[in-house]
Design an enzyme around this catalytic site. Structure first.
Site, mmCIF file in Angstrom:
data_model
loop_
_atom_site.group_PDB
_atom_site.id
_atom_site.type_symbol
_atom_site.label_atom_id
_atom_site.label_comp_id
_atom_site.label_asym_id
_atom_site.label_seq_id
_atom_site.Cartn_x
_atom_site.Cartn_y
_atom_site.Cartn_z
ATOM 1 C CG LEU A 183 -6.356 -17.355 -4.790
ATOM 2 C CD1 LEU A 183 -6.639 -15.862 -4.846
ATOM 3 C CD2 LEU A 183 -6.760 -17.921 -3.435
ATOM 4 N N GLY B 150 -8.609 -18.609 -14.293
ATOM 5 C CA GLY B 150 -9.514 -17.738 -15.016
ATOM 6 C C GLY B 150 -9.547 -18.101 -16.485
ATOM 7 N N GLY B 151 -10.340 -17.386 -17.240
ATOM 8 C CA GLY B 151 -10.447 -17.680 -18.661
ATOM 9 C C GLY B 151 -9.156 -17.469 -19.416
ATOM 10 N N GLY C 4 -5.994 -16.892 -17.627
ATOM 11 C CA GLY C 4 -4.793 -17.123 -16.824
ATOM 12 C C GLY C 4 -5.108 -17.658 -15.442
ATOM 13 C CE LYS D 147 -7.771 -13.003 -14.717
ATOM 14 N NZ LYS D 147 -8.821 -12.563 -15.688
ATOM 15 C CG ASP E 178 -17.298 -13.344 -20.291
ATOM 16 O OD1 ASP E 178 -18.174 -14.217 -20.518
ATOM 17 O OD2 ASP E 178 -16.120 -13.619 -20.033
#
Length: 452
Positions: free
Chosen positions: A162, A165-166, A168, A184, A281
């Protein structure tokens, strides 16, 4: 069976105790019967004794009868007591079986009501999911086994990716036709990723809010870590704004709805968690969208409790969204999240990235680029995202721009509270899109402190 075992042990000990008492009570009776022989053989030490024996030759026989009668009464009393204890034992046993039966019935009713509420029968994978061991009694975070994740992602094939991410890669996981999730995968475990993984599980096992993504479970397999989230069909705000569609699916009203959703999530963290939580974040890639474009805040790996500015908190976050005082002095408060929210609001207005490359060696932030034009009403309509240009009331545009300017002020004390931001934006969302967006007081959770 633990209670049953205890009752049986109590019964055995009680029976043994009663038997011992009965045996002990029978010994004096034997000695009483034998007393005449000892009386005959014993030599009296005085004339008074001889005289008493001569006058009362039947005394030992009376003593025997008396003791026998007493032993019979004690025996009857002990039998009655034993019978009563036996009755109590049987009564407790009955209540134990009754309690077990009621417990099974309540579990069955609970599962049936859950199925009725969903309007469909639970599939085998969901039954297994609901029966998985929980992290703690107050949590609904399940522990998945690696084999089920491998099967659901088709051995983590590229076709199920999909996004990245930061920390994984994120995969689509299909457990069955009714149960989809996002997984994830975090490989190559390092100190910071292990800490962020634990932090994520810790926070999302406690925090529950409609605008915060739901963590369904996790898995630890060797040096790999897996986080299983609810599926968000429209991906992230970053993908919608800066991906192939370039924000074409996001109308002005949908953008305002997304802004309000994120503000509600932040208000919950800042005002209703105890102690308050700083996400640390906030960015468009951490804002996920469901099939109705409702926004949910995700990624709590670096979240901390408020008031940690005096602690040795490792600098974390994303350039372009991080507040100046945090980057320069390491000061971290809820106003740091407000700054990042202001950057997201500018992205929604202009369709530009928070940080853009103007040359191979130079980047320009959206705040630096937009600030001179945001306060000029004649220039403001010209910097709006072309997708939504001329689709909004100009008064609403000026109002949103004014809120964004306040949020990204360099001085933290000049920035508004997220609650004030939320109340400014809610009237801009049409009632048909507002739904449950009316500000309500959520249940006040107790969020334990987590350090990073």
């Amino acid at each position: 069976m633990n209670l049953l075992g205890r009752l049986l042990l109590m019964w055995v000990l009680n029976t043994a105790f009663l038997s011992a008492i009965i045996d002990a009570r029978s010994e004096p009776a034997v000695s009483s019967v034998s007393e005449p022989f000892f009386v005959k053989e014993r030599q009296p030490t005085s004339q008074f004794s001889l005289k008493m024996q001569a006058e009362s030759p039947g005394v030992p026989e009376v003593g025997v009868a008396h003791h026998q009668e007493l032993n019979k009464k004690i025996l009857i009393t002990l039998i009655v007591a034993s019978t009563l204890l036996g009755g109590i034992f049987l009564l407790l046993l009955y209540f134990w079986f009754y309690r077990c039966k009621n417990s099974e019935n309540s579990k069955e009713k609970s599962q049936n009501s859950l199925e009725a509420g969903k309007g469909m029968s639970l599939s085998p994978i969901m039954v297994r999911f609901n029966s998985l061991r929980m992290v703690n009694k107050k949590s609904s975070i399940a522990i998945f086994d690696y084999q089920s994740l491998e099967a659901a992602t088709n051995n983590f094939q590229e076709s199920n990716v999909l996004g990245d991410g930061g920390s994984g890669r994120i995969y689509k996981a299909r457990f069955d036709e009714k149960f989809l999730a996002a997984v994830k995968r975090i490989d190559g475990l390092r100190q910071n990723t292990a800490r962020e993984f634990e932090n994520e599980v810790n926070w999302l096992s406690k925090i529950r809010h409609p605008n915060i993504t739901k963590l369904l479970g996790y898995c630890i397999y060797g040096e790999s870590r897996f986080l299983i989230y609810e599926m968000m069909e429209k991906d992230s705000l970053e993908t919608q704004l800066h991906g192939p569609t370039r924000g074409s699916a996001l109308t002005w009203h949908l953008r305002m709805k997304i802004a309000v959703d994120v503000a509600r999530a932040l208000e919950y963290l800042h005002e209703h968690c105890n102690p308050p939580v700083v996400h640390r974040d906030i960015k468009s890639s951490n804002i996920l969208l469901d099939s109705n474009f409702s926004a949910k805040l995700s990624d709590f790996g670096v979240a901390v409790t408020s008031g940690t500015e005096n602690k040795n908190v490792k600098l974390s976050g994303t350039l372009g969204y991080a507040a100046p005082e945090y980057l320069l002095d390491g000061k971290l408060t809820d106003k740091s999240d407000v700054y990042a929210f202001g950057v997201v609001l500018l992205e929604l207005l202009m369709g530009r990235k928070a940080l853009e490359h103007v040359s191979p060696a130079q980047c320009q932030s959206i705040v630096t680029w937009a600030m001179p034009q945001l306060t000029d009403r004649s220039k403001l309509p010209n910097i709006v995202d072309p997708v939504i240009e001329n689709t909004m009331d100009l008064k609403h545009l000026y109002q949103v721009a004014a809120v964004a300017v306040l949020c990204v002020q360099p001085e933290p004390s000049y920035r508004p509270l997220i609650t004030d931001v939320l109340h400014s934006l809610i009237p801009l969302v049409p009632s048909e899109l507002r739904g449950s967006l009316t500000v309500t007081e959520p249940t006040k959770p107790v969020c334990s402190e987590s350090s990073n």
